[in-house]
Design a protein around this motif. Sequence first.
Motif, PDB file in Angstrom:
ATOM      1  N   SER A 116      -6.415  -5.544  -3.556  1.00 44.54           N
ATOM      2  CA  SER A 116      -6.162  -6.865  -2.968  1.00 44.54           C
ATOM      3  C   SER A 116      -5.610  -6.749  -1.557  1.00 44.54           C
ATOM      4  O   SER A 116      -6.011  -7.490  -0.647  1.00 44.54           O
ATOM      5  CB  SER A 116      -5.198  -7.656  -3.843  1.00 44.54           C
ATOM      6  N   ALA A 117      -4.661  -5.834  -1.346  1.00 47.45           N
ATOM      7  CA  ALA A 117      -4.055  -5.656  -0.018  1.00 47.45           C
ATOM      8  C   ALA A 117      -5.098  -5.198   0.988  1.00 47.45           C
ATOM      9  O   ALA A 117      -5.126  -5.651   2.136  1.00 47.45           O
ATOM     10  CB  ALA A 117      -2.912  -4.665  -0.092  1.00 47.45           C
ATOM     11  N   ARG A 118      -5.962  -4.285   0.569  1.00 49.15           N
ATOM     12  CA  ARG A 118      -6.978  -3.782   1.508  1.00 49.15           C
ATOM     13  C   ARG A 118      -8.009  -4.872   1.838  1.00 49.15           C
ATOM     14  O   ARG A 118      -8.480  -4.974   2.967  1.00 49.15           O
ATOM     15  CB  ARG A 118      -7.663  -2.557   0.925  1.00 49.15           C
ATOM     16  N   MET A 119      -8.333  -5.699   0.863  1.00 47.08           N
ATOM     17  CA  MET A 119      -9.268  -6.792   1.128  1.00 47.08           C
ATOM     18  C   MET A 119      -8.665  -7.814   2.079  1.00 47.08           C
ATOM     19  O   MET A 119      -9.342  -8.328   2.978  1.00 47.08           O
ATOM     20  CB  MET A 119      -9.675  -7.465  -0.187  1.00 47.08           C
ATOM     21  N   GLY A 123      -8.727  -6.317   5.472  1.00 47.10           N
ATOM     22  CA  GLY A 123     -10.086  -6.346   5.994  1.00 47.10           C
ATOM     23  C   GLY A 123     -10.452  -7.712   6.543  1.00 47.10           C
ATOM     24  O   GLY A 123     -11.053  -7.824   7.619  1.00 47.10           O
ATOM     25  N   SER A 124     -10.052  -8.772   5.816  1.00 51.76           N
ATOM     26  CA  SER A 124     -10.380 -10.124   6.283  1.00 51.76           C
ATOM     27  C   SER A 124      -9.624 -10.461   7.561  1.00 51.76           C
ATOM     28  O   SER A 124     -10.160 -11.116   8.453  1.00 51.76           O
ATOM     29  CB  SER A 124     -10.078 -11.146   5.189  1.00 51.76           C
ATOM     30  N   ILE A 125      -8.359 -10.011   7.670  1.00 56.62           N
ATOM     31  CA  ILE A 125      -7.583 -10.265   8.885  1.00 56.62           C
ATOM     32  C   ILE A 125      -8.207  -9.536  10.066  1.00 56.62           C
ATOM     33  O   ILE A 125      -8.401 -10.113  11.146  1.00 56.62           O
ATOM     34  CB  ILE A 125      -6.108  -9.825   8.698  1.00 56.62           C
ATOM     35  N   LYS A 140     -12.759   1.875   2.060  1.00 58.29           N
ATOM     36  CA  LYS A 140     -11.742   2.434   1.166  1.00 58.29           C
ATOM     37  C   LYS A 140     -11.766   1.732  -0.183  1.00 58.29           C
ATOM     38  O   LYS A 140     -11.601   2.359  -1.226  1.00 58.29           O
ATOM     39  CB  LYS A 140     -10.362   2.310   1.807  1.00 58.29           C
ATOM     40  N   VAL A 141     -11.969   0.407  -0.158  1.00 61.06           N
ATOM     41  CA  VAL A 141     -12.068  -0.342  -1.407  1.00 61.06           C
ATOM     42  C   VAL A 141     -13.234   0.180  -2.241  1.00 61.06           C
ATOM     43  O   VAL A 141     -13.104   0.397  -3.451  1.00 61.06           O
ATOM     44  CB  VAL A 141     -12.234  -1.849  -1.130  1.00 61.06           C
ATOM     45  N   LEU A 174       0.817  -1.219   0.000  1.00 61.03           N
ATOM     46  CA  LEU A 174       0.000   0.000   0.000  1.00 61.03           C
ATOM     47  C   LEU A 174       0.850   1.268   0.000  1.00 61.03           C
ATOM     48  O   LEU A 174       0.386   2.337  -0.415  1.00 61.03           O
ATOM     49  CB  LEU A 174      -0.952  -0.010   1.203  1.00 61.03           C
ATOM     50  N   LYS A 175       2.090   1.181   0.463  1.00 59.76           N
ATOM     51  CA  LYS A 175       3.005   2.318   0.337  1.00 59.76           C
ATOM     52  C   LYS A 175       3.356   2.546  -1.125  1.00 59.76           C
ATOM     53  O   LYS A 175       3.559   3.679  -1.563  1.00 59.76           O
ATOM     54  CB  LYS A 175       4.267   2.062   1.167  1.00 59.76           C
TER      55      LYS A 175
END
Length: 613
Positions: A153-156, A159-161, A177-178, A145-146
């Motif tokens: 994909s990273a945000r999803m 979110g799941s974690i 945000k997604v 994300l940086k």
Amino acid sequence: MTSKDHGLRAEKYRAIAKNQDAGFPSILNIPPSIPYFLSLLLIIFFSFGCAAYRGKLKEPAKQTKEQTFQATAKEGFIPQDYRAYYHYLTGLINELHNEIEPAIREYQKAKLYDPKSLAILKNLAVISLRKGDIKSALDACEESLKIDPNFISARMIKGSIYSSQKKFDAATEEYKKVIEIDPQAKDAHLYLGIIYAENKDYDSAIAILEKLVNIEPTYILGFYYLGRINAKTKNYAKAEEHFTKALEIHPNFLKVMEDLGLVYQLQKKHDNAIDMYKKILEIDPNNELAHNMLGEIYIKEEAYDKALNEYKKLSESFPDNVEVHIKMGLIYYQQKDLMRALEEFQLARVADTKNGKAIFYIASIYEELENYEDALDEWLKLLKLEPKSVDIMLHISQIYEKLKKAEEAIDMINRAIRVEPNDPKLYFYLGVAQYNEKRYTDAVENLKKAIEMEPENDTYHFRLGVIYERLKENVKCIEEMKKTLQLNEDHPSAHNYLGYIYAEMGINLNDALEHIMKALEFEPDNGYFLDSLGWVYYKKELYDKAVEKLEEAVLLVPDDPTMHDHLGEAYFKMNNYEKAKDAWEKSLKEEKSSAIEEKLKKVNKLLRNKPRK
């Protein structure tokens, strides 16, 4: 124990009848820790069952290999450095063989050559999550994300974690945000709606899921979860609408069909429910829920043979299913087929030797058959499973009493008292057991303890008064009966006892008559009350009325020695010595008494000396 009693106890074990939400125990059926790229497949697997789906999902438009490569390369998914690409592919191959550690090592090597590859970072996050290394997974997401704050994909994955860690606020932020990045992101809408539902924010859940189905009108999971949330909030009509829409999209989704059947049941649309469960069984003949729910509906409609047919089919497919045997046993019990009921409960016990319900019903049938020894054995087994159950101990004490094992009954109540020493009803039961054994002094002490703990209980005062009457302590008996009536002026037995004691003592005969008349208002055909009334008339020297009421009393209670004695006294006062003799002989037959023997001697002498006509 009546069949109605068993039905009530059995209700405890029927989820759909007992709990209106029984068909919808949890909204959050999607494990929040599922990585994004696997989530949709696993949603289908976990929510509907791998065998449940018979239709085909709409496939996306096909792309050529060249188009796919160009799109992924443009998004930074394909590592640009050939060395990074080699280790990346090697890591993928290791993943395909479920070799997690080697895959991690290869992705880390790939990252050395191409540290800004989103594909490498995403795969590192996913493989770390599989390993259970949550920190490394989050680190990989943050690193990607940086590079690209809009990397969905990273945000999803984040979110799941966060969802799996119950950090719902953080998960909600990621999914929002997604959606901000891609307003058409279907999975983000779905997961966000599920989080809202899990936190009981049903309005927000419904709003986001309705937005989802507007974005994609054929997105079946959107309609499915809208149906579940509306069912959870008891908006069954709306739930029915959404489940029906889901089935229009994919007619053979068994999970949707099952939940729609449950919604029909909850709306008491039994015909619709039956039709739905039958359709399920056409697709999946061994479907456990459909057979179970058809059985439930048929039981409610008292179509017991149809219910049995469903459970028999289940039993053939699942011979070790304890609940099926118990339900069949209950139906046989309802039909008074105790032997077949016993057989089914025994089969349930074979499948699960420690199943309390099976043991309970076996014990109950033995009691119904008056096989108290075997019933006792079963209750003692149940007590081993629930060694602190006071209710079981009290029931066992009753069985001991039926077996004429008074000391064992008293010992069992004392055991219950050791478990719950501050329960007044236990001292009451102990006092009653001691009263039955003519241990009146002990009984008085325990009744006093019960009253000390619960002074406003009219039953305790009444029973203490009864014991005082047995001890010939009439003044104390009167005191307790008056206290009983202060607490409960509609206590018929207290009215009767007070009137009877007054009559025995030959005092307050008008008050005695008033109390007994009050008792008879509640129970006009009570033989004991009629005996008391006759005895008051006797004491008032109204012998004709006395004989009339005492004759009614002995017709209702033909085996009570005291009643026959009273009737004999009344006949004697009317110089009807033959009938007096007959009444006293019946009294003596029921209970040996020297007093009655003396009365018989007296009346026989009078009859011998009676002048012949």
